[in-house]
Design a protein around this motif. Structure first.
Motif, short mmCIF file in Angstrom:
data_model
loop_
_atom_site.label_atom_id
_atom_site.label_comp_id
_atom_site.label_asym_id
_atom_site.label_seq_id
_atom_site.Cartn_x
_atom_site.Cartn_y
_atom_site.Cartn_z
N HIS A 1 44.68 41.00 29.09
CA HIS A 1 43.29 40.78 28.49
C HIS A 1 42.65 42.14 29.02
O HIS A 1 41.57 42.29 29.14
CB HIS A 1 42.33 39.43 29.13
CG HIS A 1 42.80 38.22 28.58
ND1 HIS A 1 42.55 37.97 27.31
CD2 HIS A 1 43.84 37.32 29.09
CE1 HIS A 1 42.96 36.68 27.14
NE2 HIS A 1 43.81 36.43 28.19
N GLY A 2 43.37 43.28 28.43
CA GLY A 2 42.86 44.54 28.50
C GLY A 2 43.83 45.31 29.05
O GLY A 2 44.67 45.04 29.15
N ALA A 3 43.44 47.01 29.12
CA ALA A 3 44.37 47.53 29.92
C ALA A 3 43.45 48.46 30.71
O ALA A 3 42.28 48.77 30.50
CB ALA A 3 45.02 48.62 28.83
N ILE A 4 44.03 49.09 31.78
CA ILE A 4 43.28 49.98 32.73
C ILE A 4 42.68 51.34 31.90
O ILE A 4 43.55 51.87 31.08
CB ILE A 4 44.29 50.60 33.77
CG1 ILE A 4 44.74 49.49 34.75
CG2 ILE A 4 43.62 51.52 34.47
CD1 ILE A 4 45.83 49.79 35.40
N SER A 5 41.63 51.41 32.02
CA SER A 5 40.79 52.53 31.00
C SER A 5 39.80 53.22 31.77
O SER A 5 38.70 52.75 31.65
CB SER A 5 40.16 52.14 29.75
OG SER A 5 39.66 52.90 29.32
N PRO A 6 39.88 54.20 32.81
CA PRO A 6 38.93 54.88 33.54
C PRO A 6 37.73 55.10 32.58
O PRO A 6 36.54 54.93 32.83
CB PRO A 6 39.55 56.19 34.02
CG PRO A 6 40.98 55.77 34.27
CD PRO A 6 41.14 54.74 32.95
N MET A 7 37.94 55.72 31.42
CA MET A 7 36.88 56.02 30.46
C MET A 7 35.91 54.89 30.27
O MET A 7 34.62 55.22 30.25
CB MET A 7 37.64 56.66 29.33
CG MET A 7 38.27 57.78 29.04
SD MET A 7 37.29 59.29 29.05
CE MET A 7 36.87 59.33 27.57
N ASP A 8 36.34 53.80 30.02
CA ASP A 8 35.68 52.61 29.65
C ASP A 8 35.14 51.80 30.77
O ASP A 8 34.78 50.81 30.97
CB ASP A 8 36.47 51.85 28.73
CG ASP A 8 36.63 52.46 27.55
OD1 ASP A 8 35.86 53.32 27.01
OD2 ASP A 8 37.89 52.38 26.90
N ASN A 9 35.51 52.68 32.17
CA ASN A 9 35.06 51.83 33.34
C ASN A 9 35.93 50.56 33.51
O ASN A 9 35.41 49.48 34.30
CB ASN A 9 33.69 51.42 33.41
CG ASN A 9 32.95 52.07 34.59
OD1 ASN A 9 33.66 52.45 35.73
ND2 ASN A 9 31.74 52.29 34.71
N ILE A 10 37.29 50.41 33.24
CA ILE A 10 38.19 49.17 33.22
C ILE A 10 39.11 49.55 34.27
O ILE A 10 39.88 50.44 33.94
CB ILE A 10 38.66 48.66 31.83
CG1 ILE A 10 37.42 48.31 31.03
CG2 ILE A 10 39.48 47.51 32.30
CD1 ILE A 10 37.93 48.06 29.66
N GLY A 11 39.01 49.17 35.51
CA GLY A 11 40.02 49.24 36.49
C GLY A 11 40.96 48.06 36.59
O GLY A 11 41.05 47.11 36.02
N PRO A 12 42.15 48.28 37.65
CA PRO A 12 43.18 47.26 37.73
C PRO A 12 42.39 45.88 37.93
O PRO A 12 43.07 45.03 37.81
CB PRO A 12 43.83 47.76 39.00
CG PRO A 12 43.70 49.21 39.01
CD PRO A 12 42.17 49.40 38.67
N ASP A 13 41.23 45.73 38.86
CA ASP A 13 40.65 44.47 38.86
C ASP A 13 39.93 43.86 37.84
O ASP A 13 39.60 42.70 37.83
CB ASP A 13 39.78 44.67 40.16
CG ASP A 13 40.47 45.18 41.51
OD1 ASP A 13 41.75 44.85 41.45
OD2 ASP A 13 39.71 45.54 42.31
N ASP A 14 39.84 44.38 36.78
CA ASP A 14 39.06 44.05 35.64
C ASP A 14 39.84 43.21 34.55
O ASP A 14 39.67 42.68 33.70
CB ASP A 14 38.41 45.37 34.98
CG ASP A 14 37.27 45.83 35.66
OD1 ASP A 14 36.57 45.00 36.52
OD2 ASP A 14 37.21 46.83 35.76
N ILE A 15 41.42 43.37 34.83
CA ILE A 15 42.22 42.88 33.99
C ILE A 15 43.14 41.79 34.87
O ILE A 15 42.96 41.98 36.04
CB ILE A 15 43.06 43.83 33.16
CG1 ILE A 15 43.81 44.52 33.96
CG2 ILE A 15 42.21 44.60 32.12
CD1 ILE A 15 44.87 45.68 33.15
N ARG A 16 44.03 40.96 34.34
CA ARG A 16 44.59 40.00 35.10
C ARG A 16 45.97 40.37 35.59
O ARG A 16 47.06 39.93 35.17
CB ARG A 16 44.60 38.69 34.24
CG ARG A 16 43.50 38.40 33.61
CD ARG A 16 43.15 37.03 33.14
NE ARG A 16 41.68 37.05 32.51
CZ ARG A 16 41.18 35.95 31.89
NH1 ARG A 16 41.96 34.64 31.91
NH2 ARG A 16 40.18 35.97 31.47
N ILE A 17 45.76 41.35 36.45
CA ILE A 17 46.99 41.71 37.43
C ILE A 17 47.32 40.73 38.49
O ILE A 17 48.34 40.49 38.63
CB ILE A 17 46.78 43.43 37.74
CG1 ILE A 17 46.74 44.35 36.26
CG2 ILE A 17 47.89 43.84 38.53
CD1 ILE A 17 46.55 45.76 36.78
#
Lengths: 199, 199
Positions: free
Chosen positions: B109-125
């Motif tokens: 449900h997403g990918a790691i994207s520092p530009m969009d403030n999406i880190g490893p904890d924000d997706i289902r790793i």
């Protein structure tokens, strides 16, 4: 093979039934709704139900309205002596955007089209004629689409109205011939309104 | 000025909030729904509500599902030893269409994207890692998008998994670099799957 669970497949199918929405777009929109917070998705569903439940036709001009009379027909500022006849409710919006027209409207909800089996009785001509006979109307402006069906409808209605001694005009062909009213820009539409000719 | 009655304006606004739907299209779709018979319009509204209410996430692979486990995870025919990791549920559909893959999926449900403030904890790793530690898994195929975010995510996850002695592979760059998985055709995707390389 079924790639989607059935409630999702249903939603995709519903989107695909909308005009101009293909497979990929339907899928994209369905996923978008699934990813929305519940209240936003439900608000969308409510908007559909509300619109269908609350919106009826103005008893005078036949436009969509949420009361017995639409705001244009109910306004004392509008000249009830001039009726602009259009095919569809969206044409009213286009007309209003020109800021040129201070009369009222009549919406036919279609145009005469023998090819599609749509005759004079299938569009709201009777409702127009009952407004004409009141005696208040001085002019009827035919603003149907500048294509075959629209021209036919304009000619047909003008022949019905002329015996009543009411002026019938047609918007000028400033609007590109063969097109649809919906895609005309405001200035072109305004010119067409100013240059209208008697039929 | 308000050109539309408010329930209609609401419906147009709701359509305009959907991705890729502009002003004209929103208006066209709203009018289309208004012109539909009540039951068809209500069926559309119901499809939205049903989809939102019934669809949850598969507790194993995190795909959309209307039961605790999705059909892929529940199928005895699928090899639970191979997990294909994708960014979005629609990527699963694309993968299934290749008919090349007999393992199971994991949806981030997403990918790691520092530009969009999406880190490893924000997706289902985390959910993926808990599947890894069970001991049943032999290979994890990283099928994230072949763009910056997807590559970053693939590298990040492969570093987490390798200490467990599990093979981590990446689908081959048969998929056009810089694009998105969603737009790849079945054959290209099948090639990419066959030519996968160890990370």
């Amino acid at each position: 093979m079924d790639y989607y669970v059935s409630p999702l497949q249903n939603l995709i199918d519903e989107f695909r039934r909308l005009p101009g929405i293909g497979n990929k777009t339907a899928q994209r929109l369905a996923y978008h709704l699934l990813n929305l917070p519940d209240e936003k998705a439900f608000r969308f569903a409510d908007a559909i139900v509300e619109a269908k439940k609350k919106i009826t036709y103005c008893k005078t001009c036949q436009n969509f309205s949420d009361s017995e009379q639409c705001t244009v027909c109910a306004s004392p500022a509008r000249d009830k002596g001039v009726i602009c006849v259009v095919e569809n409710p969206k044409d009213v919006v286009q007309m209003e955007k020109t800021n040129e027209f201070k009369g009222v409207y009549h919406i036919l909800h279609g145009a005469i089209s023998p090819m599609d089996n749509i005759g004079p009785d299938d569009i709201r001509i009777k409702e127009l004629m009952s407004r004409i006979t009141g005696g208040e109307v001085r002019e009827v402006i035919m603003a149907t689409n500048p294509n075959l069906e629209g021209e036919t409808t304009a000619m047909y209605i003008s022949k019905l109205i002329k015996p009543f001694g009411i002026k019938v005009t047609r918007i000028a062909h400033g609007v590109p011939v063969g097109g649809e009213l919906e895609f005309a820009d405001e200035i072109t539409l305004a010119r067409a309104l100013q240059g209208r000719i008697e039929l």
